[in-house]
Design an enzyme around this catalytic site. Structure first.
Site, PDB file in Angstrom:
ATOM      1  N   LYS A   1      -1.092   9.559   1.333  1.00 50.33           N
ATOM      2  CA  LYS A   1      -1.047  11.069   2.154  1.00 50.33           C
ATOM      3  C   LYS A   1       0.224  11.540   3.039  1.00 50.33           C
ATOM      4  O   LYS A   1       0.571  10.563   3.735  1.00 50.33           O
ATOM      5  CB  LYS A   1      -2.367  10.684   2.936  1.00 50.33           C
ATOM      6  CG  LYS A   1      -3.650  10.924   2.171  1.00 50.33           C
ATOM      7  CD  LYS A   1      -4.520  11.272   2.670  1.00 50.33           C
ATOM      8  CE  LYS A   1      -6.123  11.041   1.997  1.00 50.33           C
ATOM      9  NZ  LYS A   1      -7.393  11.137   2.687  1.00 50.33           N
TER      10      LYS A   1
ATOM     11  N   ASP B   1       3.934  -0.739  -8.322  1.00 54.01           N
ATOM     12  CA  ASP B   1       3.786   0.161  -9.451  1.00 54.01           C
ATOM     13  C   ASP B   1       3.234   1.228  -9.296  1.00 54.01           C
ATOM     14  O   ASP B   1       3.460   2.189 -10.238  1.00 54.01           O
ATOM     15  CB  ASP B   1       2.018  -0.791  -9.771  1.00 54.01           C
ATOM     16  CG  ASP B   1       0.811  -0.087  -9.237  1.00 54.01           C
ATOM     17  OD1 ASP B   1       1.809  -0.741  -7.803  1.00 54.01           O
ATOM     18  OD2 ASP B   1       0.412   0.367  -9.231  1.00 54.01           O
TER      19      ASP B   1
ATOM     20  N   ASP C   1       0.927  -1.108  -0.096  1.00 56.93           N
ATOM     21  CA  ASP C   1      -0.046  -0.448  -0.470  1.00 56.93           C
ATOM     22  C   ASP C   1       0.975   1.361  -0.038  1.00 56.93           C
ATOM     23  O   ASP C   1       2.196   1.088   0.848  1.00 56.93           O
ATOM     24  CB  ASP C   1      -0.555  -0.084   1.673  1.00 56.93           C
ATOM     25  CG  ASP C   1      -1.898   0.917   1.267  1.00 56.93           C
ATOM     26  OD1 ASP C   1      -1.816   2.093   0.495  1.00 56.93           O
ATOM     27  OD2 ASP C   1      -2.679   0.833   2.059  1.00 56.93           O
TER      28      ASP C   1
END
Length: 220
Positions: free
Chosen positions: A122, A154, A118
């Protein structure tokens, strides 16, 4: 990532204690005994559905592998894959990478994989990124001298952040690729996400980051 609830996953995992290790802290410093042999130990944090690590275990029977995945609904797929392949050099932990130091002794691991984690884009979530300095400090403890991290993503932003994080930590970068699938790199085993992204023509970024020895750090 939205996960499908699989109420049966916990019971299925509990029925396979030789594959998904319960109370892994009891094996800290003795994972070679859990595998029944002395061999280098490679771990993957956030192993997902296990396509990458199952492939690695098939191609490298001389290595012991451990995949860490906290979501049981995902881990159960990895477990079934490993069972079907009848791999004796692969085990899993249904745990959180935050607790890594509870499960592995200093210098017990030879290599660590981080694949398609992940990106937590932010700024306020920076500390959750698996290449944040606090995680690097944990990895450095469990990895052997000159142990390394193999990283794929990616996400260009996460890749750039990670390169900076590795470098700022004093690590040595190797085999940096800005387009893995159009490079000369051999031996790549794709994750589920990687296959999906590749079909869409998306770039895959990859690098290897090695911790410096005490002597190398002293000579900087």
């Amino acid at each position: 990532m939205r996960l499908r609830n699989k109420p049966w996953a916990r019971d299925a995992i509990a029925q396979n204690p030789d594959l998904v290790i319960q109370q892994p802290a009891t094996w800290k410093g003795n994972w070679h005994r859990c595998f029944g042999r002395q061999a280098p130990l490679y771990i993957e944090v956030g192993t997902g559905k296990g396509q990458f690590l199952t492939g690695m275990a098939k191609h490298h029977p001389e290595i012991n592998f451990i995949g860490i995945e906290r979501y049981e609904s995902v881990l159960v797929t990895a477990m079934e894959r490993a069972k079907e392949a009848e791999l004796t050099n692969l085990k899993f932990l249904s745990e959180d990478v935050y607790d890594l130091l509870d499960f592995f002794a200093d210098g017990e691991v030879s290599r660590l994989f981080i694949n398609f984690t992940d990106p937590w884009p932010k700024k306020r979530h920076e500390k959750r990124r698996l290449t944040y300095k606090d995680f690097l400090a944990k990895y450095e403890i469990v990895l052997k001298e000159k142990g390394d991290i193999h990283f794929k993503t990616d996400n260009q932003g996460l890749f750039e952040y990670s390169l900076h994080s590795f470098s700022k930590y004093g690590m040595i970068l190797h085999n940096v690729s800005l387009d893995l699938h159009n490079s000369d790199f051999e031996g790549n085993i794709k994750t589920e996400y990687e296959e999906k992204f590749a079909k869409k023509g998306m770039r895959i970024y990859r690098c290897e980051a090695q911790f410096r020895t005490n002597e190398e750090s002293h000579n900087l």
